[in-house]
Scaffold this motif. Structure first.
Motif, mmCIF file in Angstrom:
data_model
loop_
_atom_site.group_PDB
_atom_site.id
_atom_site.type_symbol
_atom_site.label_atom_id
_atom_site.label_comp_id
_atom_site.label_asym_id
_atom_site.label_seq_id
_atom_site.Cartn_x
_atom_site.Cartn_y
_atom_site.Cartn_z
ATOM 1 N N THR A 1 0.930 -1.209 -0.056
ATOM 2 C CA THR A 1 -0.129 0.042 -0.102
ATOM 3 C C THR A 1 0.965 1.177 -0.155
ATOM 4 O O THR A 1 0.652 2.271 -0.734
ATOM 5 C CB THR A 1 -0.815 0.033 1.246
ATOM 6 O OG1 THR A 1 -1.729 -1.130 1.109
ATOM 7 C CG2 THR A 1 -1.715 1.241 1.121
ATOM 8 N N MET B 1 -7.644 1.950 -6.819
ATOM 9 C CA MET B 1 -7.053 3.496 -6.899
ATOM 10 C C MET B 1 -8.531 4.253 -7.324
ATOM 11 O O MET B 1 -8.657 4.508 -8.589
ATOM 12 C CB MET B 1 -6.232 3.515 -8.070
ATOM 13 C CG MET B 1 -4.902 2.916 -7.978
ATOM 14 S SD MET B 1 -3.637 2.772 -9.162
ATOM 15 C CE MET B 1 -4.513 1.375 -10.319
ATOM 16 N N ARG C 1 1.613 3.565 -3.390
ATOM 17 C CA ARG C 1 1.219 5.236 -3.186
ATOM 18 C C ARG C 1 2.117 6.057 -3.630
ATOM 19 O O ARG C 1 2.160 7.064 -4.275
ATOM 20 C CB ARG C 1 0.755 5.306 -1.844
ATOM 21 C CG ARG C 1 -0.793 4.725 -1.407
ATOM 22 C CD ARG C 1 -1.115 5.050 -0.147
ATOM 23 N NE ARG C 1 -2.363 4.607 0.236
ATOM 24 C CZ ARG C 1 -2.881 4.899 1.466
ATOM 25 N NH1 ARG C 1 -2.118 5.117 2.346
ATOM 26 N NH2 ARG C 1 -4.154 4.214 1.626
ATOM 27 N N ASP D 1 -0.901 8.497 -6.154
ATOM 28 C CA ASP D 1 -2.387 8.410 -5.966
ATOM 29 C C ASP D 1 -2.771 7.568 -4.673
ATOM 30 O O ASP D 1 -2.021 7.303 -4.036
ATOM 31 C CB ASP D 1 -2.988 7.866 -7.293
ATOM 32 C CG ASP D 1 -4.356 8.412 -7.452
ATOM 33 O OD1 ASP D 1 -5.103 8.784 -6.516
ATOM 34 O OD2 ASP D 1 -4.997 7.853 -8.532
ATOM 35 N N ASN D 2 -3.975 7.764 -4.530
ATOM 36 C CA ASN D 2 -4.546 7.014 -3.317
ATOM 37 C C ASN D 2 -4.726 5.514 -3.817
ATOM 38 O O ASN D 2 -5.688 5.148 -4.194
ATOM 39 C CB ASN D 2 -6.063 7.566 -2.944
ATOM 40 C CG ASN D 2 -6.427 7.008 -1.710
ATOM 41 O OD1 ASN D 2 -5.637 6.372 -0.801
ATOM 42 N ND2 ASN D 2 -7.918 6.971 -1.516
#
Length: 387
Positions: free
Chosen positions: A110, A252, A114, A119-120
Motif C-alpha cells: 500500500t 485506485m 502510493r 495516488d490514493n
C-alpha cells in the motif's frame, strides 16, 4: 328328498335367486372399481417416473450436488464431488505464519504503490487458498500478464499474475489518463512496449515488498525471470501439484484490479518450520527484556570452581598396584601457578596461599576469553534460516 322342481320352488319362496344375482352384480362392480383403481395407480407411477426423467436440474441444484458453491469462501468445508477432487490438497491453515507474512505484504505494498503512483492506492487481501496448479492456469482470465519469479534462496519458482484491468488502470494513473468509472474495456490486442515496461516496474515493486514481508521469517529474494502472456508457457510445476494462491486487490479510487501470487508447496518447503509458528517472534527475533532477565538469573547462579594443583598420566597397572604409603611425586613447586577450572573449562591461573586456617588462591591473570560467544549463536541462527 326334494327334487329339482321342489328346490326351485323353495328358492323362489326364500328369494335366494335375487340375493345371488345381487351378490354377482356387487362382485362385478367391486372388481371393476378395483381394476380402475389399480390402473389409476399405475398411471400415476408412470407419470412420476416420466416427470423425474424429463425434469431438468437448474444450476444451483447441480452446484449443490457436485459440491461447488461460488458464494462460499475458501475456508468452507467442501462437499460432494469437489471434496473428493480436492481431498489430496493441504490446507494453508496449517501454515499460520503465511497469512501474517502476506498481511505484512498488504501494508508494505500500500505504501510503495502510493509512492509509485502518487495516488490514493488501497491494497487488500481477498483470500488465501489451496489450488492445483493446472486448475489455476485454466482459470486465468485472458489477457493477463504472468510473471515467472524465482526465489533465489529457496531455488524454486513462483507465479505472479496481473490482470488486464489493473494494468490498464495503472497505465491511466501513471500517464495521466481520464478517471473512468467501472472496469476498463479490454481490447483484443497484445500489450505494447510501454505497457509492458510499466507493468514490469509495478511487478518489481511488489516483489521487493514481498522480500521485505518475508524478512522476519527468512531472507529470500524474488527475482523476475520472465513475463509471459500465454499460460502454457508459464508452467513451473506439474499440473496436479498443490500450491498456495494469494489474491490481492489493488484499488485506485474507482478503478483497479487483482494481483495473484501462486507459490507451489515445493517452493515454500525450505521454510515450512518457520511457517508453522503461531505468532510473530515465536522462534525468531530478539526480546531485550527476556535477555536481561536471563542474564540476571545466570549471574546469580551458583557454580563450583576447582583449583587443580597438577595432573599426571599413570598407567593402569601402577594405579591398581597402589598401596598405603606409596608416594606420587608432582613436579611442582610452591610458587608454581595452579589452574582454576569450572567444570571442563579452564578459567585462569592462580597462586596458592592461606588466610588464617584456610587455603586460598589468588588469580594472577584475567579470565580466558570464551570460545563460544553470542555472535557464534547468531551465525548458527542465520545459517539455519538460510537453508
Amino acid at each position: 328328498m326334494a327334487g329339482p322342481n321342489d328346490q326351485d320352488k323353495l328358492a323362489d319362496d326364500w328369494g335366494l335367486d335375487d340375493i345371488q344375482n345381487g351378490s354377482e352384480a356387487a362382485g362385478e362392480t367391486s372388481a371393476a372399481d378395483a381394476a380402475a383403481e389399480w390402473a389409476a395407480m399405475i398411471d400415476a407411477q408412470a407419470g412420476a417416473v416420466n416427470d423425474g426423467v424429463d425434469r431438468v436440474l437448474n444450476q444451483d441444484e447441480i452446484d449443490n450436488l457436485l459440491g461447488f458453491d461460488s458464494s462460499a469462501t475458501s475456508n468452507v468445508e467442501l462437499t460432494g464431488v469437489q471434496a473428493l477432487i480436492n481431498s489430496a490438497l493441504v490446507s494453508y491453515e496449517r501454515l499460520p505464519m503465511l497469512e501474517i507474512v502476506f498481511d505484512r505484504l498488504v501494508r508494505l505494498a500500500t505504501v510503495s504503490l502510493r509512492n509509485f503512483t502518487s495516488d490514493n492506492v488501497e491494497v487488500t487481501m481477498d483470500s488465501i487458498s489451496s489450488v492445483r496448479f493446472g486448475d489455476y492456469l485454466n482459470s486465468i482470465p485472458l489477457p493477463a500478464i504472468l510473471s515467472v519469479i524465482k526465489a533465489e534462496e529457496w531455488e524454486n519458482y513462483g507465479l505472479l499474475t496481473v490482470d488486464s484491468n489493473l494494468i490498464y488502470s495503472m497505465i491511466d494513473v501513471l500517464l495521466g489518463g481520464r478517471r473512468s468509472g467501472g472496469n476498463v474495456r479490454v481490447e483484443g490486442r497484445p500489450y505494447t512496449t510501454i505497457e509492458m515496461a510499466l507493468a514490469r516496474k509495478m511487478i518489481d515493486i511488489i516483489l521487493e515488498d514481498t522480500h521485505r514481508a518475508f524478512e522476519p521469517v527468512t531472507q529470500v529474494h524474488f527475482k523476475l525471470e520472465r513475463i509471459e502472456t500465454n499460460p502454457r508457457f508459464a508452467a513451473i510445476t506439474r499440473p496436479a501439484n498443490a500450491a498456495i494462491l494469494i489474491e490481492l486487490r489493488i484499488e485506485m479510487d474507482d478503478r483497479g484490479g487483482k494481483v495473484e501470487i501462486l507459490l507451489p508447496y515445493a517452493t515454500i518447503e525450505p521454510i515450512r518450520e518457520q511457517l508453522l509458528q503461531m505468532f510473530m517472534g515465536e522462534k525468531f527475533g530478539r526480546d531485550a527484556t527476556w535477555e536481561g532477565h536471563l542474564a540476571t538469573e545466570i549471574y546469580a547462579a551458583d557454580v563450583e570452581v576447582e583449583a587443580v594443583l597438577h595432573e599426571q598420566d599413570l598407567s593402569l597397572s601402577r594405579v591398581l598396584g597402589l598401596k598405603p604409603g606409596d608416594t606420587i611425586m608432582f613436579e611442582r613447586s610452591p610458587n608454581d601457578p595452579v589452574r582454576l577450572r569450572c567444570g571442563n573449562v579452564d578459567l585462569t591461573e592462580a597462586i596458592m596461599g592461606h588466610i588464617g586456617n584456610h587455603v586460598s588462591v589468588r588469580a594472577i591473570r584475567p579470565l580466558n576469553p570464551p570460545k563460544v560467544t553470542m555472535a557464534a549463536f547468531e551465525a548458527i541462527d542465520e545459517k539455519m534460516e538460510g537453508r
